[in-house]
Design an enzyme around this catalytic site. Structure first.
Site, short mmCIF file in Angstrom:
data_model
loop_
_atom_site.label_atom_id
_atom_site.label_comp_id
_atom_site.label_asym_id
_atom_site.label_seq_id
_atom_site.Cartn_x
_atom_site.Cartn_y
_atom_site.Cartn_z
N SER A 152 28.51 26.09 41.73
CA SER A 152 29.87 26.49 42.05
C SER A 152 30.39 25.72 43.27
O SER A 152 30.43 24.49 43.26
CB SER A 152 29.92 28.01 42.28
OG SER A 152 31.25 28.47 42.34
N ASP A 251 33.39 30.31 31.64
CA ASP A 251 33.68 30.06 33.04
C ASP A 251 35.04 29.38 33.17
O ASP A 251 35.29 28.39 32.48
CB ASP A 251 32.58 29.16 33.62
CG ASP A 251 32.72 28.88 35.10
OD1 ASP A 251 33.70 29.35 35.72
OD2 ASP A 251 31.85 28.18 35.65
N HIS A 281 30.24 32.38 34.69
CA HIS A 281 30.01 31.77 35.99
C HIS A 281 28.97 32.56 36.80
O HIS A 281 28.95 33.78 36.77
CB HIS A 281 31.33 31.74 36.77
CG HIS A 281 31.29 30.96 38.03
ND1 HIS A 281 31.52 29.61 38.07
CD2 HIS A 281 31.06 31.34 39.31
CE1 HIS A 281 31.44 29.19 39.32
NE2 HIS A 281 31.15 30.21 40.10
#
Length: 307
Positions: A152, A251, A281
């Site tokens: 991320s 995601d 995610h």
């Protein structure tokens, strides 16, 4: 997707959660939920000074149960540059060290909004420099044999560190793994990436949350288009490490992660892209037996052990 899991994700997507207002409460929850690790011979806590010696950067070192490979991993955690730390990622990094059979270094970089861009990036770059110096003194003769990895916002920082190492003429990692990375600056409904609209409302990480994280990390909107914030904006992505990009089907960042893989490939780099189906995610923090994580470990090991 499991209906119950989808229901939980729907609750997590509640607009009542305001990152800009609630980030401190989320940090406190993480401190309670993720207890500090018990004393373990497999964990070492280290500190290094920033380049200007204004502060120390915590680094946690994870030794695998069975070490199979010499090349270490520098891991940069996610959390939107605002939440997350080496405590909340300790279990994930222990599992990663065991799954890959490699030593993992986890960096506790400074967080926004107390320390906005470029503070966190500077910390990560500094740790990368120090890791290289350690390899020169204690590691294998080929000091290029190290790996950078992040998820991320951490995937974003890892990608930018690799670019900066090239720009400064320093030794780069020979491989990098980017898990569902942030690579672009616009996460509004006007984003060029359809996954923002397709997955940005009901799967935990919402458009509103992503934009809030970005505002806290980079308050200056114009600065967000800088490639050091949005690596997909870089004019030159040549001479980057061999890269594995792993994305998740549900995601909102899926498309921009895959666009970054494509951009790296078009600039002459070796790239492997893998999308984990039926995943959302943030799965790197799941229990190690979870299907998305088990699948990702297999893909990572295959990528790292192939020449």
């Amino acid at each position: 997707m499991n209906p119950f899991f989808k229901f939980i994700l729907k609750l997590m997507s509640s607009p009542k959660i305001d990152i800009q207002e609630d980030y401190q409460s989320i940090r406190k929850f993480q401190q309670i939920f993720y207890a500090k690790p018990k004393r373990s011979y497999r964990i070492l806590n280290e500190q290094i000074y920033s380049e200007d010696r204004s502060h120390k950067i915590d680094v946690r070192v994870f030794m695998p149960k069975k070490k199979k490979h010499e090349e270490p991993v520098l891991y940069i955690h996610g959390g939107g540059w605002v939440i997350g730390d080496i405590d909340s990622y300790t279990r994930a990094c222990m599992n990663l060290a065991d799954a890959l059979g490699r030593v993992v270094y986890s960096v506790d970089y400074r967080l926004a909004p107390e320390y906005p861009y470029p503070a966190g990036l500077e910390d990560c770059f500094r740790v990368a420099e120090i890791l290289l110096e350690q390899l020169e003194f204690t590691g294998p003769e080929d000091t290029s044999k190290w790996i950078i990895m992040g998820d991320s916002a951490g995937g974003n920082l890892a990608a930018v560190v690799s670019i900066l190492l090239r720009e400064k003429g320093l030794t780069q990692p020979y491989k990098q793994i980017l898990l569902y990375p942030v690579t672009y600056w616009d996460h509004s409904e006007e984003s060029p990436f359809d996954s923002i609209r397709r997955n940005g409302h009901d799967y935990g990480l919402t458009i509103e949350k992503i934009q809030s994280y970005m505002k806290l990390y980079v308050p200056d909107e114009a600065e967000r288009k800088n490639y050091k914030v949005a690596p997909l904006m870089a004019e030159d992505l040549s001479n980057q490490p061999e890269t594995l990009v792993i994305t998740a089907e549900y995601d909102p960042l899926c498309d921009e992660g895959e666009a970054y893989a494509s951009a790296l490939f078009k600039n002459g780099n070796k790239v492997r892209l893998h999308r984990v189906e039926n995943a959302v995610h943030g799965f790197i923090t799941y229990p190690k037996f979870a299907t998305p994580l088990d699948e990702s470990y297999r893909i990572m090991n295959d990528f790292l052990t192939r020449n």
